[in-house]
Design a protein around this motif. Structure first.
Motif, PDB file in Angstrom:
ATOM      1  N   MET A  10      -5.024   9.119  -3.847  1.00 11.96           N
ATOM      2  CA  MET A  10      -5.305   7.679  -3.661  1.00 11.96           C
ATOM      3  C   MET A  10      -6.821   7.302  -4.338  1.00 11.96           C
ATOM      4  O   MET A  10      -7.650   8.114  -4.379  1.00 11.96           O
ATOM      5  N   ARG A  11      -6.740   6.274  -4.938  1.00 13.56           N
ATOM      6  CA  ARG A  11      -7.742   5.635  -5.759  1.00 13.56           C
ATOM      7  C   ARG A  11      -8.280   4.470  -5.194  1.00 13.56           C
ATOM      8  O   ARG A  11      -7.648   3.479  -5.334  1.00 13.56           O
ATOM      9  N   VAL A  12      -9.582   4.404  -4.867  1.00 12.87           N
ATOM     10  CA  VAL A  12     -10.270   3.328  -4.436  1.00 12.87           C
ATOM     11  C   VAL A  12     -11.202   2.592  -5.407  1.00 12.87           C
ATOM     12  O   VAL A  12     -12.165   3.500  -5.848  1.00 12.87           O
ATOM     13  N   GLY A  13     -11.267   1.356  -5.485  1.00 11.17           N
ATOM     14  CA  GLY A  13     -12.186   0.708  -6.514  1.00 11.17           C
ATOM     15  C   GLY A  13     -12.831  -0.515  -5.647  1.00 11.17           C
ATOM     16  O   GLY A  13     -12.314  -0.902  -4.535  1.00 11.17           O
ATOM     17  N   ALA A  14     -13.788  -1.077  -5.976  1.00 11.08           N
ATOM     18  CA  ALA A  14     -14.377  -2.026  -5.396  1.00 11.08           C
ATOM     19  C   ALA A  14     -13.983  -3.504  -6.120  1.00 11.08           C
ATOM     20  O   ALA A  14     -13.835  -3.406  -7.404  1.00 11.08           O
ATOM     21  N   PHE A  15     -13.654  -4.474  -5.355  1.00  9.05           N
ATOM     22  CA  PHE A  15     -13.400  -5.852  -5.901  1.00  9.05           C
ATOM     23  C   PHE A  15     -14.631  -6.690  -5.874  1.00  9.05           C
ATOM     24  O   PHE A  15     -14.995  -7.072  -4.797  1.00  9.05           O
ATOM     25  N   VAL A  16     -15.064  -7.083  -6.905  1.00  6.43           N
ATOM     26  CA  VAL A  16     -16.252  -7.878  -7.163  1.00  6.43           C
ATOM     27  C   VAL A  16     -15.954  -9.261  -7.575  1.00  6.43           C
ATOM     28  O   VAL A  16     -15.561  -9.663  -8.470  1.00  6.43           O
ATOM     29  N   LEU A  17     -16.223 -10.320  -6.463  1.00  5.74           N
ATOM     30  CA  LEU A  17     -15.770 -11.663  -6.807  1.00  5.74           C
ATOM     31  C   LEU A  17     -16.920 -12.346  -7.375  1.00  5.74           C
ATOM     32  O   LEU A  17     -16.803 -13.525  -7.814  1.00  5.74           O
TER      33      LEU A  17
ATOM     34  N   ILE B 239       1.876   1.973  -2.789  1.00  2.77           N
ATOM     35  CA  ILE B 239       0.709   1.742  -3.485  1.00  2.77           C
ATOM     36  C   ILE B 239      -0.130   2.758  -3.259  1.00  2.77           C
ATOM     37  O   ILE B 239      -0.651   2.993  -2.254  1.00  2.77           O
ATOM     38  N   SER B 240      -0.884   3.453  -4.209  1.00  2.00           N
ATOM     39  CA  SER B 240      -1.925   4.431  -3.933  1.00  2.00           C
ATOM     40  C   SER B 240      -3.345   3.910  -4.390  1.00  2.00           C
ATOM     41  O   SER B 240      -4.297   4.591  -4.595  1.00  2.00           O
ATOM     42  N   ARG B 241      -3.569   2.673  -4.978  1.00  2.00           N
ATOM     43  CA  ARG B 241      -4.577   2.132  -5.847  1.00  2.00           C
ATOM     44  C   ARG B 241      -5.154   0.938  -5.090  1.00  2.00           C
ATOM     45  O   ARG B 241      -4.203   0.067  -4.822  1.00  2.00           O
ATOM     46  N   PHE B 242      -6.345   0.859  -4.776  1.00  2.00           N
ATOM     47  CA  PHE B 242      -6.832  -0.252  -4.105  1.00  2.00           C
ATOM     48  C   PHE B 242      -7.968  -0.893  -4.561  1.00  2.00           C
ATOM     49  O   PHE B 242      -8.846  -0.270  -5.394  1.00  2.00           O
ATOM     50  N   ALA B 243      -8.179  -2.155  -4.808  1.00  2.00           N
ATOM     51  CA  ALA B 243      -9.421  -2.974  -5.090  1.00  2.00           C
ATOM     52  C   ALA B 243      -9.876  -3.703  -3.898  1.00  2.00           C
ATOM     53  O   ALA B 243      -9.022  -4.940  -3.446  1.00  2.00           O
ATOM     54  N   LEU B 244     -10.941  -3.372  -3.194  1.00  2.00           N
ATOM     55  CA  LEU B 244     -11.377  -3.664  -2.032  1.00  2.00           C
ATOM     56  C   LEU B 244     -12.616  -4.505  -2.093  1.00  2.00           C
ATOM     57  O   LEU B 244     -13.613  -4.071  -2.524  1.00  2.00           O
ATOM     58  N   LEU B 245     -12.600  -5.661  -1.708  1.00  2.00           N
ATOM     59  CA  LEU B 245     -13.535  -6.529  -1.624  1.00  2.00           C
ATOM     60  C   LEU B 245     -14.786  -6.088  -0.756  1.00  2.00           C
ATOM     61  O   LEU B 245     -14.619  -5.807   0.527  1.00  2.00           O
ATOM     62  N   VAL B 246     -16.140  -5.666  -1.420  1.00  2.00           N
ATOM     63  CA  VAL B 246     -17.209  -5.090  -0.588  1.00  2.00           C
ATOM     64  C   VAL B 246     -18.339  -6.048  -0.400  1.00  2.00           C
ATOM     65  O   VAL B 246     -19.018  -5.482   0.488  1.00  2.00           O
ATOM     66  N   GLU B 247     -18.253  -7.281  -0.736  1.00  2.00           N
ATOM     67  CA  GLU B 247     -19.649  -7.961  -0.610  1.00  2.00           C
ATOM     68  C   GLU B 247     -19.203  -8.999   0.430  1.00  2.00           C
ATOM     69  O   GLU B 247     -19.947 -10.121   0.501  1.00  2.00           O
TER      70      GLU B 247
ATOM     71  N   ALA C 293       5.984   5.915 -11.141  1.00  2.00           N
ATOM     72  CA  ALA C 293       4.527   6.360 -11.664  1.00  2.00           C
ATOM     73  C   ALA C 293       3.604   5.116 -11.728  1.00  2.00           C
ATOM     74  O   ALA C 293       2.577   5.045 -11.993  1.00  2.00           O
ATOM     75  N   ALA C 294       4.414   3.820 -11.691  1.00  4.49           N
ATOM     76  CA  ALA C 294       3.750   2.528 -11.988  1.00  4.49           C
ATOM     77  C   ALA C 294       2.333   2.513 -11.154  1.00  4.49           C
ATOM     78  O   ALA C 294       2.543   2.658  -9.877  1.00  4.49           O
ATOM     79  N   GLY C 295       1.237   1.984 -11.706  1.00  3.13           N
ATOM     80  CA  GLY C 295       0.096   2.022 -11.057  1.00  3.13           C
ATOM     81  C   GLY C 295      -0.293   0.541 -10.554  1.00  3.13           C
ATOM     82  O   GLY C 295      -1.266   0.053 -10.665  1.00  3.13           O
ATOM     83  N   HIS C 296       0.617   0.110  -9.495  1.00  5.76           N
ATOM     84  CA  HIS C 296       0.090  -1.133  -8.944  1.00  5.76           C
ATOM     85  C   HIS C 296      -0.911  -0.987  -8.040  1.00  5.76           C
ATOM     86  O   HIS C 296      -1.486   0.130  -7.576  1.00  5.76           O
ATOM     87  N   VAL C 297      -1.716  -2.105  -8.120  1.00  7.23           N
ATOM     88  CA  VAL C 297      -3.022  -2.167  -7.265  1.00  7.23           C
ATOM     89  C   VAL C 297      -2.873  -3.072  -5.929  1.00  7.23           C
ATOM     90  O   VAL C 297      -2.553  -4.203  -6.255  1.00  7.23           O
ATOM     91  N   SER C 298      -3.494  -2.854  -4.939  1.00  5.30           N
ATOM     92  CA  SER C 298      -3.545  -3.717  -3.867  1.00  5.30           C
ATOM     93  C   SER C 298      -4.882  -4.188  -3.467  1.00  5.30           C
ATOM     94  O   SER C 298      -5.648  -3.376  -3.201  1.00  5.30           O
ATOM     95  N   ALA C 299      -5.178  -5.470  -3.691  1.00 11.82           N
ATOM     96  CA  ALA C 299      -6.375  -5.813  -3.233  1.00 11.82           C
ATOM     97  C   ALA C 299      -6.499  -6.007  -1.697  1.00 11.82           C
ATOM     98  O   ALA C 299      -5.668  -6.298  -1.001  1.00 11.82           O
ATOM     99  N   GLY C 300      -7.685  -5.801  -1.020  1.00 11.91           N
ATOM    100  CA  GLY C 300      -8.161  -6.026   0.276  1.00 11.91           C
ATOM    101  C   GLY C 300      -9.479  -6.270   0.395  1.00 11.91           C
ATOM    102  O   GLY C 300     -10.425  -6.512  -0.491  1.00 11.91           O
TER     103      GLY C 300
END
Length: 367
Positions: free
Chosen positions: A1-8, A310-318, A228-235
């Motif tokens: 599982m891969r977690v990233g930051a979503f910066v608006l 989906i195992s990749r995430f872009a998470l709004l952190v702000e 293996a498609a690397g879809h990304v879920s924003a949250g």
């Protein structure tokens, strides 16, 4: 599982735009220190909802400020930019960072941006497939010309070639923001992974992934590439000692930002539009995403991954709107939530396994 930051680069009430952009940059730096896999940056024009007008430019800055973390656009808006210009920028970032850059693109909305940048409503309503295909050709072929409805030019050499690198980062990873069955089919037909919005729940995302898989198989994508498609879920992510504390932080800050940010959008043709209730929308996001103590956040991410694939995430952190609070949120996300999640067995790769035309099988699949 891969977690990233979503910066608006969200401008909250009472904040200056320089303060907002400073927080965006600091958030990305904090994400690398915290061990997150990626930073995703958004693009908006003429509204305080997000004060970054060029996601690819901010991505370049963040790539220069970091050493390990992947950086992607979520998204660059194709109807307001020439696909070749965007392709050149993407290739430049891809080659100079050893493949740490991912290009996310989307159709945007029917906003006044279309008038200002000259694309017009046609570019939004009908022009996205043409723009996307021209962009993909630029990223994959040695020479490109165009004879379409919007873009026409003689064949020219692609410089720099994104696949010409001693270190061999491969093709530029591209993904597409999908908000409807039509956009899912568009992405699937081209073998491109999806970025799914933070307003969607697990059930809706699971349905979109299932549709993508069906359409991708029908288009001739190899079964292993579909899987293996690397879809990304924003949250949204807000880590706190209790669920109540995390929800309170977001419901105090986000409605004011959403109200002034969403109200500022102007349609290009004067069409009426309905705006979400800011408080209700904030509460919805809190109910859908990892908002609460670390164990709850980890469980929610794991549940989404299980339900959607989906195992990749872009998470709004702000969401707190506060610099110190945002950095603490990112720190806790890395130190207290990530250790509770299953991690990829292989070493981290830049944002996405690059799509390769060789992964396709069947007719109509030109490398």
């Amino acid at each position: 599982m891969r977690v990233g930051a979503f910066v608006l680069a969200a401008q909250f009430p009472g904040q200056g735009q320089d303060e907002t952009l400073h927080r965006a940059v600091r958030s990305a730096e904090a994400a690398e220190r915290a061990g997150l896999d990626a930073v995703w940056v958004a693009e908006h024009h003429f509204v305080p909802y997000g004060v970054c007008p060029s996601a690819v430019t901010l991505a370049a800055l963040l790539l220069g400020r970091t050493r390990r973390i992947g950086v992607g656009t979520a998204v660059s808006v194709l109807p307001t930019v020439h696909p070749v210009a965007l392709g050149e920028q993407a290739a430049l970032l891809h080659l100079t960072t050893g493949g740490r850059f991912t290009l996310g693109v989307g159709r945007g909305g029917p906003w006044v941006d279309l008038e200002v940048f000259g694309g017009g409503l046609q570019a939004y309503e009908r022009g996205f497939p043409e723009s996307l295909d021209l962009l993909l050709r630029w990223l994959r072929e040695p020479r490109v010309g165009a004879d379409g409805e919007r873009y026409r030019f003689r064949e020219v050499p692609v410089v720099p070639r994104p696949d010409q690198s001693v270190s061999g980062p491969g093709a530029v990873p591209v993904l597409v923001a999908c908000t409807s069955p039509a956009s899912v089919r568009l992405a699937a037909a081209r073998g491109l992974p999806m970025l799914l919005g933070m307003h969607c729940g697990d059930e809706e995302k699971a349905e979109m992934v299932a549709l993508w898989r069906r359409e991708a198989r029908a288009a001739g994508l190899a079964p292993e590439a579909v899987a293996a498609a690397g879809h990304v879920s924003a949250g949204v992510a807000q880590v706190a000692d209790t669920r109540e504390e995390a929800v309170e932080t977001l419901t105090k800050a986000m409605p004011g930002w959403l109200r002034q940010g969403l109200e500022a959008h102007t349609t290009v043709d004067g069409r009426a539009r309905a705006m979400r209730d800011p408080l209700a929308y904030t509460e919805l996001l809190c109910s859908l995403h990892p908002v609460g103590p670390p164990r709850l956040c980890a469980d929610r991410l794991a549940a989404t991954a299980e339900r959607t694939g989906i195992s990749r995430f872009a998470l709004l952190v702000e969401g707190s709107g506060d610099l110190v609070g945002t950095e603490l949120n990112v720190q806790r996300l890395g130190a207290e939530v990530l250790p509770l999640l299953p991690r990829a067995a292989a070493a981290r790769t830049p944002l996405d396994a690059p799509y390769s035309a060789s992964a396709r099988t069947g007719p109509g699949t030109t490398p």
